[in-house]
Design a protein around this motif. Structure first.
Motif, PDB file in Angstrom:
ATOM      1  N   LEU A  85      38.839 -54.624  40.637  1.00  0.00           N
ATOM      2  CA  LEU A  85      38.719 -54.102  39.283  1.00  0.00           C
ATOM      3  C   LEU A  85      39.152 -55.153  38.270  1.00  0.00           C
ATOM      4  O   LEU A  85      40.133 -55.842  38.455  1.00  0.00           O
ATOM      5  N   SER A  86      38.383 -55.302  37.193  1.00  0.00           N
ATOM      6  CA  SER A  86      38.693 -56.294  36.166  1.00  0.00           C
ATOM      7  C   SER A  86      40.042 -56.026  35.531  1.00  0.00           C
ATOM      8  O   SER A  86      40.374 -54.910  35.170  1.00  0.00           O
ATOM      9  N   ALA A  87      40.835 -57.079  35.418  1.00  0.00           N
ATOM     10  CA  ALA A  87      42.162 -56.938  34.818  1.00  0.00           C
ATOM     11  C   ALA A  87      42.090 -56.620  33.341  1.00  0.00           C
ATOM     12  O   ALA A  87      43.066 -56.193  32.744  1.00  0.00           O
ATOM     13  N   ALA A  88      40.924 -56.822  32.742  1.00  0.00           N
ATOM     14  CA  ALA A  88      40.799 -56.571  31.312  1.00  0.00           C
ATOM     15  C   ALA A  88      40.718 -55.088  30.980  1.00  0.00           C
ATOM     16  O   ALA A  88      40.879 -54.683  29.836  1.00  0.00           O
ATOM     17  N   GLU A  89      40.474 -54.244  31.987  1.00  0.00           N
ATOM     18  CA  GLU A  89      40.343 -52.810  31.738  1.00  0.00           C
ATOM     19  C   GLU A  89      41.708 -52.227  31.401  1.00  0.00           C
ATOM     20  O   GLU A  89      42.692 -52.498  32.068  1.00  0.00           O
ATOM     21  N   SER A  90      41.755 -51.425  30.373  1.00  0.00           N
ATOM     22  CA  SER A  90      43.031 -50.872  29.931  1.00  0.00           C
ATOM     23  C   SER A  90      43.489 -49.776  30.871  1.00  0.00           C
ATOM     24  O   SER A  90      42.700 -49.186  31.608  1.00  0.00           O
ATOM     25  N   ARG A  91      44.782 -49.449  30.808  1.00  0.00           N
ATOM     26  CA  ARG A  91      45.331 -48.430  31.694  1.00  0.00           C
ATOM     27  C   ARG A  91      44.665 -47.080  31.469  1.00  0.00           C
ATOM     28  O   ARG A  91      44.420 -46.333  32.409  1.00  0.00           O
ATOM     29  N   ALA A  92      44.373 -46.748  30.223  1.00  0.00           N
ATOM     30  CA  ALA A  92      43.773 -45.450  29.947  1.00  0.00           C
ATOM     31  C   ALA A  92      42.412 -45.315  30.609  1.00  0.00           C
ATOM     32  O   ALA A  92      42.003 -44.229  31.004  1.00  0.00           O
ATOM     33  N   GLN A  93      41.679 -46.436  30.731  1.00  0.00           N
ATOM     34  CA  GLN A  93      40.364 -46.389  31.334  1.00  0.00           C
ATOM     35  C   GLN A  93      40.442 -46.267  32.853  1.00  0.00           C
ATOM     36  O   GLN A  93      39.434 -46.035  33.509  1.00  0.00           O
ATOM     37  N   LEU A  94      41.627 -46.453  33.438  1.00  0.00           N
ATOM     38  CA  LEU A  94      41.768 -46.385  34.877  1.00  0.00           C
ATOM     39  C   LEU A  94      41.850 -44.950  35.371  1.00  0.00           C
ATOM     40  O   LEU A  94      41.770 -44.708  36.564  1.00  0.00           O
ATOM     41  N   TRP A  95      41.996 -43.990  34.441  1.00  0.00           N
ATOM     42  CA  TRP A  95      42.165 -42.603  34.829  1.00  0.00           C
ATOM     43  C   TRP A  95      40.921 -41.787  34.478  1.00  0.00           C
ATOM     44  O   TRP A  95      40.285 -42.012  33.462  1.00  0.00           O
ATOM     45  N   GLN A  96      40.590 -40.854  35.330  1.00  0.00           N
ATOM     46  CA  GLN A  96      39.533 -39.892  35.055  1.00  0.00           C
ATOM     47  C   GLN A  96      40.042 -38.521  35.462  1.00  0.00           C
ATOM     48  O   GLN A  96      40.694 -38.388  36.496  1.00  0.00           O
ATOM     49  N   THR A  97      39.736 -37.494  34.673  1.00  0.00           N
ATOM     50  CA  THR A  97      40.268 -36.154  34.911  1.00  0.00           C
ATOM     51  C   THR A  97      39.132 -35.158  35.132  1.00  0.00           C
ATOM     52  O   THR A  97      38.118 -35.196  34.442  1.00  0.00           O
ATOM     53  N   TRP A  98      39.324 -34.254  36.124  1.00  0.00           N
ATOM     54  CA  TRP A  98      38.402 -33.158  36.382  1.00  0.00           C
ATOM     55  C   TRP A  98      39.114 -31.837  36.120  1.00  0.00           C
ATOM     56  O   TRP A  98      40.263 -31.661  36.524  1.00  0.00           O
ATOM     57  N   THR A  99      38.424 -30.919  35.461  1.00  0.00           N
ATOM     58  CA  THR A  99      38.980 -29.602  35.152  1.00  0.00           C
ATOM     59  C   THR A  99      37.959 -28.526  35.517  1.00  0.00           C
ATOM     60  O   THR A  99      36.920 -28.801  36.129  1.00  0.00           O
ATOM     61  N   THR A 100      38.270 -27.280  35.134  1.00  0.00           N
ATOM     62  CA  THR A 100      37.339 -26.184  35.390  1.00  0.00           C
ATOM     63  C   THR A 100      35.989 -26.421  34.724  1.00  0.00           C
ATOM     64  O   THR A 100      34.964 -25.921  35.192  1.00  0.00           O
ATOM     65  N   ALA A 101      35.986 -27.190  33.654  1.00  0.00           N
ATOM     66  CA  ALA A 101      34.717 -27.485  32.980  1.00  0.00           C
ATOM     67  C   ALA A 101      33.795 -28.315  33.863  1.00  0.00           C
ATOM     68  O   ALA A 101      32.573 -28.312  33.684  1.00  0.00           O
ATOM     69  N   ASP A 102      34.370 -29.031  34.831  1.00  0.00           N
ATOM     70  CA  ASP A 102      33.577 -29.861  35.735  1.00  0.00           C
ATOM     71  C   ASP A 102      33.236 -29.155  37.037  1.00  0.00           C
ATOM     72  O   ASP A 102      32.423 -29.649  37.825  1.00  0.00           O
ATOM     73  N   GLY A 103      33.875 -28.016  37.304  1.00  0.00           N
ATOM     74  CA  GLY A 103      33.606 -27.292  38.534  1.00  0.00           C
ATOM     75  C   GLY A 103      34.828 -26.976  39.361  1.00  0.00           C
ATOM     76  O   GLY A 103      34.733 -26.266  40.366  1.00  0.00           O
ATOM     77  N   LEU A 104      35.997 -27.494  38.981  1.00  0.00           N
ATOM     78  CA  LEU A 104      37.243 -27.167  39.667  1.00  0.00           C
ATOM     79  C   LEU A 104      37.537 -25.685  39.465  1.00  0.00           C
ATOM     80  O   LEU A 104      37.378 -25.162  38.367  1.00  0.00           O
ATOM     81  N   VAL A 105      37.983 -24.993  40.520  1.00  0.00           N
ATOM     82  CA  VAL A 105      38.157 -23.548  40.430  1.00  0.00           C
ATOM     83  C   VAL A 105      39.304 -23.169  39.503  1.00  0.00           C
ATOM     84  O   VAL A 105      39.262 -22.115  38.855  1.00  0.00           O
TER      85      VAL A 105
END
Length: 604
Positions: free
Chosen positions: A24-44
């Motif tokens: 992974l490129s070191a230039a990517e910020s910490r915030a971009q390293l995270w992705q979140t899934w919720t009920t809107a995505d299909g989580l029960v």
């Protein structure tokens, strides 16, 4: 749950995900390293209280208060309507027969293909939750419940009692350690069962450590337990060491742990804490977590970290690796070479063109853009800061603006180029199917087996030793040398590096910073300083990568990276495991059994 090919997360399994990976490129910020899934995505349900688990098919399972969600690129949910014993799910387990066991607030559900069966609580002899599931070497299924542990031999359940020797009849977790020893976590201490006798450690033995939820064994052999109120504790060299917030742990309420990146990680109520053996650090919402309250964690061997939180599921791809493929913008999933340009952008060479990554997006380059061929075998950044591309139709040089191509019509020995190397004097060497070619910036000079003592014209790798000699590796006929050293003029010396063709077929080279020249071969051997070490039976293709840092230089043979630290090669598995050798060892004593095996070797 320490099966082969498995790492322990909170109540979960993770198996090797076989994938091509790029750093992974070191230039990517910490915030971009995270992705979140919720009920809107299909989580029960967003409150993933029970944790996250992974089964052998690569699917992820998320235990929530409203059922369990399975994710394999799409979402599938199991609830009481589908046969679950209760929607409040605490753990998921896959046994050796690929049967899925789900522990809930009320009982235990088993999913075997299309068949779902829930054990009646009376049949289990329980009236409380199933917190943890494990399988021992003899195939027995063990569960930790609020009424004590139970064991299932395939026919009937048996309650484990004080008469059997357990420390407490309120069990929260259990796991298998090396050698098949079963460890039991309880509110009032821990127990160790060798198959015959229980050995117990009470709160007094554990320096006041209590309310113990679960534990695991790390790769250094240490036993760790975590608690819902008193932090974590480590058992090493027959000694217990207790860690709390006062030592740097994010919070004393801990609900999960895993090992990755040479450290132990803990899911706490105030973030994700990391301990490298000396220093504690904690990641929180400010670093991109969906929520500071982390209920469980899992790291897959591809390097992806999954966190179960109060506000959904977070995926962290900055710990070790992130996978990119055609869907992300690469021209092809088969990546044969990578390099970094002077702006710090990552380039990948594939059989369908090259691509440049700016930290967010991939931009593809092909013949239409000026590349001499889409079939790229290697990429090298040389001292002029330009990138050079080896292809099956010649060589391309790109300075960031202009493409310049060279072929056999310009003086290359052949158009099929397999490797590029810049010598100490600044000359550029090309390994081709028709011999090796040297380019001094003005003219090309070609060396073949017809006009020199080069072992073979089909050359696959190039290197230079500390004495200035050039080394050439080719595919030679049986009985001929596979590797040739050229010291200038008529100083040609053939070398046969091993006892067989596979052992002697060099496919990549690297000169380390201590001056030693290292060879990657078909049979997984590396030779350094004139000494041959047996490392692994895996074949290694591709070039090398040298890490531009003060402490590390890396070897990249094939799919993995090997780091050279203080003149010693260290083992790094592509996944959750990492081990460093800080002193010289006899590497022939080591064998690798899991994941993508990497190389072990030391200098002399």
């Amino acid at each position: 749950m320490n099966f082969p090919y498995v790492t322990k997360a909170r109540d979960g399994l993770s198996y090797a995900l076989l994938a091509w990976v790029l750093i992974l490129s070191a230039a990517e910020s910490r915030a971009q390293l995270w992705q979140t899934w919720t009920t809107a995505d299909g989580l029960v349900d967003n409150q993933v209280f029970g944790g996250v688990f992974q089964t052998r098919d690569g699917a992820l399972w998320f235990a929530t208060r409203e059922g369990v969600s399975r994710y394999d690129g799409g979402w599938q949910t199991f609830t009481e309507d589908d046969g679950l014993s209760h929607n409040d799910v605490y753990c998921v387990f896959e046994d050796r027969d690929a049967v899925i066991w789900i522990g809930t607030r009320r009982s235990l559900t088993r999913i075997d293909g299309d068949s779902t069966y829930t054990f009646p609580p009376d049949g289990l002899g329980i009236s409380s939750r199933v917190y943890e599931i494990e399988q021992t070497a003899n195939g027995d299924i063990w569960i930790a419940t609020g009424n004590g542990p139970r064991v299932f031999d395939g026919r009937r359940w048996r309650k484990i009692t004080f008469e059997d020797g357990i420390v407490s009849d309120w069990s929260n977790g259990l796991f298998l350690a090396q050698g098949g020893t079963l460890w039991l976590a309880t509110d009032h201490g821990v127990g160790r069962f060798d198959g015959s006798v229980w050995e117990n450690f009470t709160s007094d033995d554990l320096h006041g450590f209590y309310d113990i939820l679960d534990g695991m064994q790390t790769t250094d052999g240490s036993i760790w337990f975590y608690s819902k109120s008193s932090g974590v504790i480590r058992y090493r060299d027959s000694e217990w060491q207790h860690f709390t917030r006062d030592d740097g742990l994010g919070d004393n309420w801990v609900s999960g742990m895993f090992e990755a990146d040479g450290a132990v990680w803990f899911a706490t109520d105030r973030g994700l804490s990391r301990f490298d053996g000396a220093t504690w650090t904690t990641l929180t919402e400010a670093d991109g977590l969906a929520d500071d309250e982390v209920h469980g964690a899992l790291v897959s061997p591809s390097g992806i970290v999954w966190l179960a939180t109060n506000s959904g599921v977070s995926q962290y791809n900055g710990l070790l690796w992130h996978r990119y493929g055609v869907a992300d913008g690469l021209p092809d999933d088969l990546v044969r070479g990578i390099a970094e340009d002077v702006q710090g952008r990552l380039w990948a060479g594939t059989r369908s063109g090259a691509a440049r990554f700016d930290g967010r997006n991939w931009q593809a380059f092909s013949r239409a853009d000026g590349l001499v061929s889409d079939n790229v075998a290697a990429i090298r950044r040389l001292s002029d800061d330009a990138l050079w591309f080896a292809t099956d139709s010649g060589v391309s040089r790109f300075d960031g603006e202009t493409w310049v191509n060279y072929t056999s019509a310009d003086g290359l020995a052949a158009d099929v180029v397999r490797d590029i190397y810049e010598a100490d004097d600044g000359s550029i060497w090309f390994a081709t199917d028709g011999g090796v070619t040297r380019y001094d910036g003005n003219a090309f000079e070609t060396f073949t087996s017809e006009n020199t003592d080069l072992g073979d014209n089909l050359t696959v790798a190039l290197g230079q030793s500390a004495d200035g000699a050039m080394w050439f590796a080719g595919f030679a006929a049986l009985g001929k040398s596979l590797t040739t050293r050229w010291g200038g003029g008529n100083d040609w010396v053939p070398y046969w590096l091993g006892e067989s063709v596979k052992e002697s077929q060099v496919v990549s080279m690297l000169r380390a910073r201590d001056g030693g020249l290292w060879f990657g071969t078909w049979d997984g051997y590396i030779a350094g300083h004139g000494t041959l070490f047996h490392t692994s039976s895996r074949s290694y293709f591709g070039g090398y990568k040298e890490e531009e840092s003060d402490t590390n230089s890396g070897l990249g043979f094939g799919l993995g990276y090997r780091y050279l630290v203080n003149e010693h090669i260290a083992l790094r598995l592509e996944g959750a495991f990492q081990h460093w050798f800080d002193e010289e060892v006899d590497l022939r004593e080591y064998s690798l059994r899991v994941g993508f095996a990497t190389v072990l070797a030391t200098g002399d």
